[in-house]
Write a protein that holds these residues in place. Sequence first.
Motif, short mmCIF file in Angstrom:
data_model
loop_
_atom_site.label_atom_id
_atom_site.label_comp_id
_atom_site.label_asym_id
_atom_site.label_seq_id
_atom_site.Cartn_x
_atom_site.Cartn_y
_atom_site.Cartn_z
N THR A 110 -51.56 -31.75 -21.48
CA THR A 110 -51.18 -30.82 -20.42
C THR A 110 -51.06 -29.39 -20.93
N ALA A 111 -50.41 -29.24 -22.09
CA ALA A 111 -50.23 -27.90 -22.68
C ALA A 111 -51.58 -27.29 -23.02
N TYR A 112 -52.47 -28.08 -23.58
CA TYR A 112 -53.80 -27.60 -23.95
C TYR A 112 -54.60 -27.19 -22.71
N GLU A 113 -54.59 -28.02 -21.70
CA GLU A 113 -55.33 -27.72 -20.48
C GLU A 113 -54.82 -26.44 -19.82
N THR A 114 -53.50 -26.26 -19.83
CA THR A 114 -52.89 -25.07 -19.24
C THR A 114 -53.29 -23.80 -19.99
N LYS A 115 -53.42 -23.93 -21.31
CA LYS A 115 -53.74 -22.77 -22.14
C LYS A 115 -55.24 -22.58 -22.38
N GLY A 116 -56.05 -23.52 -21.89
CA GLY A 116 -57.49 -23.38 -22.07
C GLY A 116 -57.98 -23.81 -23.44
N ILE A 117 -57.21 -24.69 -24.11
CA ILE A 117 -57.61 -25.19 -25.43
C ILE A 117 -58.26 -26.56 -25.27
N LYS A 118 -59.35 -26.78 -25.97
CA LYS A 118 -60.05 -28.06 -25.90
C LYS A 118 -59.83 -28.83 -27.20
N ALA A 119 -59.38 -30.07 -27.08
CA ALA A 119 -59.19 -30.92 -28.26
C ALA A 119 -60.54 -31.41 -28.74
N THR A 120 -60.82 -31.22 -30.03
CA THR A 120 -62.09 -31.65 -30.62
C THR A 120 -61.81 -32.31 -31.97
#
Length: 335
Positions: free
Chosen positions: A295-305
């Motif tokens: 959720t935090a990543y999606e909100t901040k525009g970060i993509k997990a790779t």
Amino acid sequence: MYITKRPRQFAQIILNMTFGLGFALTMNVSHAQNPGQNYPDRTVKMVVPLTPGSGADIAGRVVAKSLNETWKQSVIIENRPGAGGLIGTGVVVNSEPDGYTLLVQSASYAANPAIYKKLPYDPLKSLIDVAILGQTPYVMITAADGPYKSIRDLVAAAKAKPGEITFASAGVGSSTHLAAEYFNQLMGIKLIHVPYKGSPEAIQDTISGRTAFYMAPLDTAIGQLKGGKARALGVSSKTRNAAVPDIPSIAEQGYPNFEIGLWFGVWAPAGTPPAIVTKINQSVNQSMLDPEVKTAYETKGIKATPMSPAEFSKFVREEITKYQKIAKEAAIEPQ
């Protein structure tokens, strides 16, 4: 006399002591052979060589919170900014290689070798590439009430006044510096570089109109964008980012060759046992499945790779080569 009267009791005591000593020695040898088995058994410190609120700081805190739960140990963030990240990086390089002092840095780790003639450490040997925390685009921001309404406005103004318009960065040698230089290089424009202590300061002066633009990490600028304090001219990825779908990419605005991204990672001092490196990598990758992290990543525009240590190491080396090429073509003189 006491001993000779109770030979069986004495023999049992000696046997128990011998067994206990042998068991302890076995456990110590086992722990030495597999140091990652009980890791971590105390507080882990993650050093961020950038200011609070920077992209790496944001990503690091999100993952650190998840690791707190996974490891059942405190994982703390310590900000040690200065000298383009060299100060904080040096702290980790000189720490014990036991996995309890780690570096959390951005793509600036790969950009610094292109800017500095001599680093106080070897980026390929002094640290171990452990794990990537995620990737995000830069977003070119300008003052909401400023004169630049589009990329074309900015480029036209820069060409009309070569060497007069300024741009901000989070410091000399930072990835935000080279990302902007890459833009200037592809557009064929000459601007004046104004380095700041970190992203928060660069963003503030840009939205105040003191600099024309800042190639900001999306996760650090998204608040100002949604609050209407900054205008976005474009994101640096080939396509739009799901967190800010209304912001066009720079590429789609008539500059198809422009693409550059920001990423964050974790490093450990050289000499850290492979078992510990593997455990940290697996734990970080596992944290990407944590609903709160997602959720935090999606909100901040970060993509997990997620990557293995070997994959991340290959990635870092490719990034170092890329930034060296950008610096050379932009005619940036190493300091």
